[in-house]
Write an enzyme that holds these catalytic residues in place. Structure first.
Site, PDB file in Angstrom:
ATOM      1  CB  ALA A  31      18.605  40.044  19.512  1.00 30.18           C
ATOM      2  NE  ARG A  43      26.857  40.496  15.453  1.00 27.74           N
ATOM      3  CZ  ARG A  43      26.190  41.591  15.801  1.00 27.74           C
ATOM      4  NH1 ARG A  43      25.081  41.490  16.510  1.00 27.74           N
ATOM      5  NH2 ARG A  43      26.630  42.779  15.449  1.00 27.74           N
ATOM      6  CD  GLN A 112      23.158  44.361  23.829  1.00 33.81           C
ATOM      7  OE1 GLN A 112      23.911  44.671  22.908  1.00 33.81           O
ATOM      8  NE2 GLN A 112      23.232  43.192  24.461  1.00 33.81           N
ATOM      9  CG  HIS A 130      20.926  49.329  21.205  1.00 37.83           C
ATOM     10  ND1 HIS A 130      21.246  48.001  21.026  1.00 37.83           N
ATOM     11  CD2 HIS A 130      22.093  49.950  21.549  1.00 37.83           C
ATOM     12  CE1 HIS A 130      22.539  47.831  21.234  1.00 37.83           C
ATOM     13  NE2 HIS A 130      23.075  48.995  21.549  1.00 37.83           N
ATOM     14  CB  CYS A 138       9.332  66.009  14.404  1.00 35.55           C
ATOM     15  SG  CYS A 138       9.760  67.309  13.222  1.00 35.55           S
ATOM     16  CG  LEU A 224      20.191  29.058  22.448  1.00 31.61           C
ATOM     17  CD1 LEU A 224      19.306  29.244  21.214  1.00 31.61           C
ATOM     18  CD2 LEU A 224      19.991  27.674  23.042  1.00 31.61           C
TER      19      LEU A 224
END
Length: 247
Positions: A31, A43, A112, A130, A138, A224
């Protein structure tokens, strides 16, 4: 002990040197790759799980198969508002990876993320662990719908052909990853000589376990915050990932 770099310019210089010497680079991202595109991660302090949303469920619960099944109204309200990002555009990390693929340096991008920004940037060999918000199907007849269609619906989206519920092609909590994507990812990681892991905390399994298949020369982690696999890295870039790919 891995070298730790916190300055983006220095990280970019080190990363460029490693990539230039590499035979085959694979990128594995999460992310944090898309935060510079305005999409929150999960998070961190300002991440999705720490945001307030007007629902009786937590954001993590709203991303589960159980809520999709038991309270689809709540699921789709959250999904449209918080998971779809039609205005988002690729940042420097996405663009550089696409450029490196075009140059024959990057053989695969394993992500992801579900935002499709790698493909928008131009990457072709993208393994989406993911799924993607850009695909919806459908559950009965398999008819496909894009993100724009989903965002134009209200309440529970229904198939225009058979009337059954239309589900996003994303892996929810409680669902298994696609085995073919796992196989492709393991094959790519096992054969590359440089693996760059970026924007992921490496705590969500089974995706985080893919790093164990790396047997190459250089493991770079660009995140980070510290990750559980930092001790295995040759280079740690503790800086903004878009800045680390700015060369």
């Amino acid at each position: 002990m891995a070298q730790v770099i916190r300055d983006c310019a220095q990280a970019a210089e080190e990363l460029r040197g490693i990539v230039e010497q590499a035979r085959d680079v694979v990128f594995f991202g999460g992310a944090g790759v898309s935060t510079a595109s305005g999409i929150p991660d999960f998070r961190s302090e300002n991440g999705l799980y720490n945001q307030h949303f007007s629902s009786k469920y937590s954001p993590e619960a709203l991303l589960s198969h159980q809520i999709w099944r038991d309270d689809p109204e709540a699921f789709y309200d959250f999904y449209r508002k918080m998971m779809c990002a039609p205005e988002a555009r690729p940042n420097q990390a996405h663009l550089k990876l696409a450029e490196l693929e075009e140059q024959g340096k990057v053989s695969a991008v394993i992500t992801q993320n579900i935002d499709g920004l790698h493909q928008i940037a131009g990457s072709r060999n993208v393994i989406e662990l993911h799924g993607s918000t850009h695909r919806n199907y459908c559950v009965s007849c398999g008819a496909g719908y894009d993100e724009e269609w989903m965002l134009q619906t209200d309440g529970i989206p229904r198939c225009e052909k058979c009337g059954s519920i239309v589900k996003p092609d994303v892996v929810l909590y409680g669902e298994s990853l696609d085995e073919s994507n796992i196989t492709r990812a393991v094959r790519a990681i096992s054969s590359c000589d440089v693996l760059i892991v970026g924007g992921t905390s490496l705590v969500v399994y089974p995706a985080a376990g893919l790093v164990q298949y790396f047997q190459g020369k250089k493991l770079v982690i660009c995140n980070l915050e510290p990750t559980p696999q930092d001790a295995q890295a040759d280079l740690l870039c503790a800086c903004d990932i878009a800045g680390a790919f700015d060369w």
